[in-house]
Design an enzyme around this catalytic site. Sequence first.
Site, PDB file in Angstrom:
ATOM      1  N   TRP A 198       0.843  -1.194   0.000  1.00  0.00           N
ATOM      2  CA  TRP A 198       0.000   0.000   0.000  1.00  0.00           C
ATOM      3  C   TRP A 198       0.879   1.245   0.000  1.00  0.00           C
ATOM      4  CZ3 TRP A 198       1.601  -2.079   4.542  1.00  0.00           C
ATOM      5  CH2 TRP A 198       1.852  -1.228   5.618  1.00  0.00           C
ATOM      6  N   ASP A 202       5.913  -4.926   3.127  1.00  0.00           N
ATOM      7  CA  ASP A 202       6.053  -5.827   4.266  1.00  0.00           C
ATOM      8  C   ASP A 202       7.194  -6.807   4.039  1.00  0.00           C
ATOM      9  OD1 ASP A 202       3.958  -4.680   5.625  1.00  0.00           O
ATOM     10  OD2 ASP A 202       2.461  -6.079   4.858  1.00  0.00           O
TER      11      ASP A 202
END
Lengths: 434, 434, 189, 189
Positions: free
Chosen positions: C115, C134
Site C-alpha cells: 500500500w 512488508d
Amino acid sequence: MGVLGRPGGTFAADLEEALFVRIALVVLSACAAAIPAVAPVRSGADAATPASLPAETIGGVLAAPPLAPHQVWVADFVLARTAGFDGDSGQMLGMLPAGVGAIAPVFAQARNEIYLPETYYSRGSRGERTDVVTIYDAGTLAPVSEILLPPKRADIVHAMALATLLDDGRFLAVANFTPATSVTIVDVEERRLVGEVATPGCHLVYAAGPRRFFMLCGDGALLLVTLDAQGAEQSRTRSEPFFEVLGDPVTEKAVRRGDEWLFVSFDGLVRAVDISGEAPRFSEPWSLLDDADRAASWRIGGVQHLALHEASGRLYSLMHRGGPDSHKDPGTEIWVYDLETRTRIQKITLRNFLGAFLAQQIGMDGGVLLWLLERVVPSPGADSIAVSQDENPRLFALSRNAGTVGVWDARSGSFRRYLANVGIAPGALQAPWR
Amino acid sequence: MGVLGRPGGTFAADLEEALFVRIALVVLSACAAAIPAVAPVRSGADAATPASLPAETIGGVLAAPPLAPHQVWVADFVLARTAGFDGDSGQMLGMLPAGVGAIAPVFAQARNEIYLPETYYSRGSRGERTDVVTIYDAGTLAPVSEILLPPKRADIVHAMALATLLDDGRFLAVANFTPATSVTIVDVEERRLVGEVATPGCHLVYAAGPRRFFMLCGDGALLLVTLDAQGAEQSRTRSEPFFEVLGDPVTEKAVRRGDEWLFVSFDGLVRAVDISGEAPRFSEPWSLLDDADRAASWRIGGVQHLALHEASGRLYSLMHRGGPDSHKDPGTEIWVYDLETRTRIQKITLRNFLGAFLAQQIGMDGGVLLWLLERVVPSPGADSIAVSQDENPRLFALSRNAGTVGVWDARSGSFRRYLANVGIAPGALQAPWR
Amino acid sequence: MSRPEPHAIERLVDRWAETTARQLARGLSRRSLLGRLGAALAGAATLPLLPVSRVSAAPPGEPAASAPDGIEGPEGDPSSCQYWRHCAIDGFLCSCCGGSHTACPPGTTMSPVTWIGTCRNPADGRQYVISYNDCCGKSMCARCFCNRNEGDRPAYLPPKSNDINWCVAAPSTVYHCSTAIVLGVAADR
Amino acid sequence: MSRPEPHAIERLVDRWAETTARQLARGLSRRSLLGRLGAALAGAATLPLLPVSRVSAAPPGEPAASAPDGIEGPEGDPSSCQYWRHCAIDGFLCSCCGGSHTACPPGTTMSPVTWIGTCRNPADGRQYVISYNDCCGKSMCARCFCNRNEGDRPAYLPPKSNDINWCVAAPSTVYHCSTAIVLGVAADR
C-alpha cells in the site's frame, strides 16, 4: 534407521520394548518418589482425624457451558486464537487456535457449530500453504471436520467481513485476496467446497439473504451476488457508488439489522443499505454528530467502533476527540442512538481499563486501590465494542493496551465488571449467541 | 472446481487472467491514488529548492552483521522464536522461528551455521507431527537445508542440554523423550539423519569429546556414549551416581571449560566432571556458599543461574535469598568466582530491570525518570545469565518479567546498557560467537 | 482530504488496467508479472534483489541508519513511530527487527506489492509517496509496533489500506515487519 | 528434603520396572499400556474418559468450583497460584482456561502420564500426592501462569520434574494448561 550399537535386535521390536520399559520407569519411579509419602498411616490417626480427600479421576475434559448471549469471544493475533469468556462470571470458556493470519470465526447457533477459516504452512511460517475451514462443535469446542480451501483467504488484521454464513445457514462465504479478490463458497451442510466466485474490484463479504451476499468495491459501489441452490453463482448486480471512497469513505465495520446493513463514514455519516429487494436501496445518510460535536472534534474510531442491539434498535458508536485520519484511534465514550428517531439517547463514559489491569496484576480486583489507580494511571480508552442480542443486553468494550474487557448493562449503561487478561494482543469482539 | 457463473472459460486460464488483472488493478490504482500527488512540480520550484530524496529500491534484504562475541540470543516461548541482539548497539539482529516446543538452537561458528531442532503439526497445534533440524546460514539467517528427525525430540521449557554439537563439529545430538529417553544423531556435514541411540534411564545431552557425549541418569549416574566415525554408537560407560538426586541434586544448567563440565547443586555445591579420560572423573565438590551466606539463606537459582568465562576461569552464579525449593527463583545478585582459587572475587548487585522497562515504555531510555523508576518500582530480579567468551567479555542478565536484558562488563562489573523489549516471554540466553 | 472526481479516476484506472493487464497477461508468469509491475511502481529496474548485503553500507543499529534524512529527533529516527515516513504505517518497524526502514531483516523476503502513503518530509517540506512494503516469511518481529493512518482507507481500496497483510504477494504470506520506502516526490503544498 | 537411600530406591524401582514392563510389553499397544499404567497410577479404572461433561456438576466459573476443598482465600481457590495443590506446578492453571483444577478445558485432551508433587492440605493438615496432568492439543492458554517448585527435580528425574512438557503422552504434544489432581493421602507429618 537402526538402533545404534545394538546389532542384535531389530529396530521396531527393540524400540517398542525400550519404550514400554521407559513408560513403566516413569510411572513406577513416580510411585518410588512418593514412597516416603505413602508410608502406612497409623490406624489410630484415621479414626481421630476427619476423612481425607478421595482420589480423583484423571482424564476428565469439560464440555463448554451452554451457549448464552453474555458470552463474548476475543480474537488475539499474537496468541493466534479466539477465546470465549462469560461476561457474567468472568470465566474463560475455552479457545480455538486459529493458524496464521486473520482470525475470522463464524458462529452458527442453529447447527451448534463454529466455522473457522485457517491458514497453515508446513513449517509454521514457511513451506507449503494449506487453507481450510475447520468445523468445531460449539458444545465441546473440539474440531469435528475440515474442508480444504484454495490457499487464497484474505488476511486483514482485524478480520472484519472476511467470512460469513449466508442466511440459509448452509453456505459459508470466505473472502480471498491474492491480491486478486474473489470469494470461496463452502457448503457446511454437505461439508464440501463448492467453488470460487471471481469478484474483480470488490472485496469483503456481507450476508444479504438466504443465498446472497454483497461486497464493497474500490469505487464505492456495492456488488450483490446471488447463488443457486447448489451454491454456484446465479446472478450479480453492481450498484452505482453510494459513498465517496477518497472523500468520506465508510468503514468496513458495519452492523446488520434484519434487511438493513448500517455503514458509518469516517465523518460520522450513517449510510443504510436495504437488501430486501432485488437491488440494494440506499437511504438518505444521517449524521451521528451535530455541529457542537463537530466543533469539539468528536469522531468515530477504533478497531471495531460500531455495535447494535437489534430488538431495541439501539446503535452504539465508539467516539473520541481527534483530527482527520484518527478513524482507528481508541474511543473514550460510547454514544447510544435510537435508530427510529435517529437521535442520541445516551453517552457512556469509559472507565480506566489500564488502572483495572494494573490493580488485577497486583492481585486486587476492586476496592480502594482500583479506585485510586483508575484515577492516577492515564486511560488508554477502548478499541472495540460489541453488544449481546438478548432482552437483557450487555455492552462489551475492549482495551487492547490493557488486555481487558469492560462489561456494561447495554440499556442502563451501568458498569458490571471487568474481564482481565483476555489476551496478549486482543482485537475484535464477537457476542454471537442469542 | 470451476469458476462459478462463468460457464464460458476454463478455470485455469480464466482465473490466471483475472489474477493478472487484479494485480494490475492493485498496482495501477495505487498510482491513481497518488495522482493528485504526482501532479508535475513547477520547474521553477526545482531550481529554488534543495534536491529532493531520490526514489529508493524495493526488495532489499539485509544480511546479518558479522558474528561477534557480544551478540546474545534470547529464546521466547510465546513468540516461539530465538532472537539475536547486539549487546553493544542494542539492535536486534534477526530471529529464527522455532516451531512448537523447546527452543534449542545450536550455533556452529566453524561452519557459519545454526542448527535448530523443530517440531511442527500439520494443523499448528494438532494433526500430524513432523520433527526436523533446520540448518540456517548464520550470515543470512535464512534456512538452507532441513533434516527429518524421528518425531520424538524432548520438550523441556527452557531447553537446557536438549541439543549439542559434538566436538568434531560434525555430529549433532538431540535429546528425545516419549517418555522413553533416547538420542537422535544427525550428521550436519553430510546433511543426513544417522540414527537413534537408546539411553534408558538417562536424559539430556552434553558434548564430551570429538564424537562423544554424556547424559544424566535418574539415579545420579552419568552415561558416557562414544560414536564411531559414521556416528553409530561405539561404546558406552555408565558411572556410579555422583550426586544425590533427592538429597542435593545438581541442576542441569551446567557450563563447560575445556575437558571439565561444572554442575552446581541446589545447595550450591560445585561438582566438576572431567571428561578427558576414558571414564569420567569426579573431583571433590566445593561450595559457592560460606557459613555466613548460608546463615543469610543465600541460594543459587533461576532459569539459567550459571555462566562461565573460559579464558579467565571466572564462574558467574545468579544468587537470591530464599528457602528450600527456590532453585528457580530470580536472583538479585551475581556472584563471581575464580575457579583456580575457588574463591568469590566479586558481587554484582542487579539494577531494577522493571524500572528500566517502564521508562522505556514511556519512551525514556535514561535520565532522571529512569533513575527514579528504578528506585520506586519493585525489582523483579534476573532469571537468566550468560557471558561472552572474548577477552573483553560482557555479562548478560535477563529479567523475564521486564522483557529486558542488562549488559555488564564481565570483568569490572560495570553496567553498560539495557536491551529492552527482547520478547514477550523470554527465557534462556546464548552468547555463542567468539 | 477530498480530491476531485475520485470516481472518475477510479473508473479510468479500472478500464486502463483491464486492457493493460490482459495484454501483460499473455505469456507472463505471475511472479515475473508481479516483478515488473512492482518494479514499474517502484521505478526500479529489477525485482527482487535478494539477498542484498548492505551491512557495510549501513550495519543495523549504527547511527548511520538512524538519521538517514538528516533530521534530528524522532521524526528522523526510523526506529521511532514518529519517523516522518511512518505517517500511514501499520505494523512492526523493520528498523527494530534487524532490518532498516528500506530493507528487510535477514532471512525474510520483501513483498513486491503493497500500500501507498503520502508523507511530508520535514527536512525539505516536500510530500513524498511512501511504499510500505512488508517483510515476510518469518513470524512477527513483535518490536516497535506503530500504527498511523494518514490517508488510510478500508480494505475495499487495497492500495490505500494498511490493514491488509501485504505479504500476500511473497513466497510465504507470514508477516514479520514493515518498511517505509520513498518512491518519489508527490507535490509541494 | 533428603530421604533415606534414594539410590537404593531408584535401583529397586529400575529392576522392578524392567521386569514388569517387559511382561506388560508383550501384546500391548503403546496407548493402551499408557492407559493402564496411567490408570494404575491414578487408581482409576479406565482411561481416558473423554469427553466428560461436568457442566451440570460444576460449570466453569461458578463459585462451586472455587472452594472445592472447603478452604477460604487463595489457598482454597484453584484459579490462584497459592492454591494448596499448586505447590509443585509449572504452567497455566486450567481453572483459568475453561477447565477446572481436575479437568481439561473444552476440546483439549489430558495427558495420562505426568509428574508428581506432595502438597499439604491446610483443611486437614494432611500431605497429599498431587498429579499435575497437562491438557494438550490447543496452543497455550496464556492465563494464570504459576510456577512453584516444592520437591521439583531437573528433567533427568522425569516423574519429579515440572519443566517437562507432559503432553508427550497425548495425541498432540502441544501444551495448553495444567491440572492438579489428588491421587491420595501421602502421610501425616
